[in-house]
Design an enzyme around this catalytic site. Structure first.
Site, PDB file in Angstrom:
ATOM      1  N   TYR A 123       1.023  -1.257   0.218  1.00  0.00           N
ATOM      2  CA  TYR A 123       0.098  -0.039  -0.063  1.00  0.00           C
ATOM      3  C   TYR A 123       0.782   1.393  -0.070  1.00  0.00           C
ATOM      4  O   TYR A 123       2.008   1.211   0.784  1.00  0.00           O
ATOM      5  CB  TYR A 123      -0.918   0.148   1.270  1.00  0.00           C
ATOM      6  CG  TYR A 123      -1.790   1.367   1.310  1.00  0.00           C
ATOM      7  CD1 TYR A 123      -3.049   1.274   0.822  1.00  0.00           C
ATOM      8  CD2 TYR A 123      -1.377   2.401   1.842  1.00  0.00           C
ATOM      9  CE1 TYR A 123      -3.757   2.404   0.951  1.00  0.00           C
ATOM     10  CE2 TYR A 123      -1.948   3.628   1.872  1.00  0.00           C
ATOM     11  CZ  TYR A 123      -3.266   3.872   1.580  1.00  0.00           C
ATOM     12  OH  TYR A 123      -4.007   4.665   1.559  1.00  0.00           O
ATOM     13  N   GLU A 211      -3.704   7.528  -4.315  1.00  0.00           N
ATOM     14  CA  GLU A 211      -3.482   6.134  -3.529  1.00  0.00           C
ATOM     15  C   GLU A 211      -3.337   4.923  -4.465  1.00  0.00           C
ATOM     16  O   GLU A 211      -3.886   4.621  -5.400  1.00  0.00           O
ATOM     17  CB  GLU A 211      -4.832   5.876  -2.583  1.00  0.00           C
ATOM     18  CG  GLU A 211      -4.810   4.730  -1.499  1.00  0.00           C
ATOM     19  CD  GLU A 211      -6.309   4.467  -1.126  1.00  0.00           C
ATOM     20  OE1 GLU A 211      -7.303   4.228  -1.809  1.00  0.00           O
ATOM     21  OE2 GLU A 211      -6.420   4.411   0.198  1.00  0.00           O
TER      22      GLU A 211
END
Ligand code: GDP
Ligand code: MN
Length: 401
Positions: A123, A211
């Site tokens: 991530y 993101e």
């Protein structure tokens, strides 16, 4: 403003970021053709059919009208014909994910990508940190799942550091990233390069959030951006007409689009009390006090300092067009904005759209007496309130009975 995943990837690619090859598709035929092209040009043997909606959680999402065993909004398939049949099933259907809310979102376009060989899911995100006025980087080895869950269950696995826009990315940031993502050797080098590229894209395009979830390590040890979600600072959009062109209004709340035409700061919420307030701080306080008195606001709406009757009318129409609204609270402190203008706006709007729900008005400040007089003489069924607490109590009582 948000854009679709395939658009975000195209933007990142301009900055040198490694992304899988792919094509957007609006019909099953186009989807099949995209897969055939990937097979021919890139030798792809696995294809991913990805729903393009402005919400995450698509992989675990569920399509309305398909059974619980049906596949979600991101599907990995083996042949162009499978791409076509899956596209046929997905296009035009409503996809419900944790981020869309129960109403879901209709899938109107797909992104057909070459399949990737995933060894590890990571991530990585960049966002504006308003407190430090820097760009915050958030990284975790726990990619592929919702970062909110990681934050809740294993907060120690989320690492963050900030980059000062005055100096940009330094080697120390690259080391921090490698450590956070547990990248060694050549992968650490790739991470350093990726961080610089993402940061360049983020700042050049005035993003406020970028993101990557998941960022993957492939079977042959390459970092690859498998999903990308990005949003832009709307105050800087005038500098980026090319990004504005990527806007997909079918993904946005109609009331928010209408509000943006009148330069109103409007955000739709889930509650039942429509609010018209001037000043962001007062608007926030109004939302808080509605909750304190036991109800939920239907929107945030700041009509701003210099609102005209026309603007107030537009605001009122937007609020009343929301079927969830069971009552309206107008809370105005007349400073630059004068109370009589608000009163007139409310009357014009009510005459145009009618008033089917209770309306509580709290006015204070410049021309307050005139404003109250206008409302009193209008013959409208307005409940007057003296202060914020009184106003909240009255509207909640009127709605809840
Ligand atoms: P999201 O659910 O909306 O966040 O959509 P993502 O693009 O992140 O996809 C969800 C999940 O699908 C990823 O975390 C991967 O596990 C899986 N996925 C996406 N692309 C591929 C691929 O090319 N190959 C494989 N095997 N899985 C993929
Ligand atoms: Mn994702």
């Amino acid at each position: 403003m948000n854009i679709h995943e395939h658009q975000a990837k195209a933007v990142l690619k301009e900055f040198g970021v490694a992304v899988p090859r792919g094509f957007p598709a609006y019909s099953p035929q186009e989807a099949k053709k995209a897969a055939e092209t990937l097979a021919k040009e890139a030798g792809s043997k696995v294809f991913v059919v990805k729903s393009q909606i402005h919400a995450g959680g698509r992989g675990k999402g569920r399509f309305e009208g398909l059974g619980p065993d049906a596949k979600g909004g991101v599907r990995v398939v083996k042949t162009p014909d499978d791409v076509k049949s899956n596209a046929d099933e997905m296009l035009g259907r409503v996809l419900v994910t944790i981020q869309t809310g129960p109403a879901g979102k209709q899938v109107n376009r797909l992104y057909i990508e070459e399949g990737a060989d995933i060894a590890k899911e990571l991530y990585l995100s960049l966002l504006v940190d308003r407190v430090s006025s820097k760009v915050s980087v958030v990284a975790s080895t726990e990619g592929g799942m919702s970062i909110e869950d990681v934050a809740h269950d294993t907060p120690e696995k989320i690492h963050s550091f900030t980059i000062d826009p005055a100096t940009g990315v330094w080697p120390t940031h690259a080391r921090a990233l490698a450590q956070a993502l547990n990248l060694k050797g050549d992968l650490a080098k790739q991470g350093a390069k990726l961080l610089s590229q993402l940061y360049a894209a983020f700042t050049a395009k005035d993003m406020d959030m970028l993101e990557i979830n998941p960022l993957i390590v492939t079977g042959d040890d390459k970092l690859l951006v498998l999903d990308a979600k990005c949003s832009f600072d709307s105050n800087a959009l005038f500098r980026h007409p090319d990004m504005v062109e990527l806007r997909d209004v079918t993904e946005e709340d109609e009331k928010e689009i209408e509000a943006s035409k009148y330069d109103l700061s409007y955000i739709a919420l889930d509650g039942e009390i429509g609010c018209m307030v001037n000043g962001a701080g007062l608007a926030m306080a109004t939302l808080d006090i509605i909750k304190l008195y036991g109800s939920e606001p239907a929107n945030f709406l700041d009509v701003g300092g210099g609102a005209t009757t026309e603007k107030v009318t537009a605001a009122f129409k937007i609020i009343t067009s929301d079927p969830k609204v069971k009552g309206i609270l107008v809370n105005i402190f007349g400073g630059i904005m004068k109370c009589d203008i608000i009163a007139q706006g409310v009357i014009v709007a009510v005459k145009e759209v009618g008033l089917k729900v209770p309306l509580v008005v709290r006015l204070e400040g410049t021309n307050v007496e005139l404003g109250k007089k206008i409302l009193n003489e209008s013959g409208l069924n307005v409940i007057a309130a003296d202060d914020l607490a009184d106003a909240a109590a009255k509207i909640v009582k009127a709605v809840k009975g």
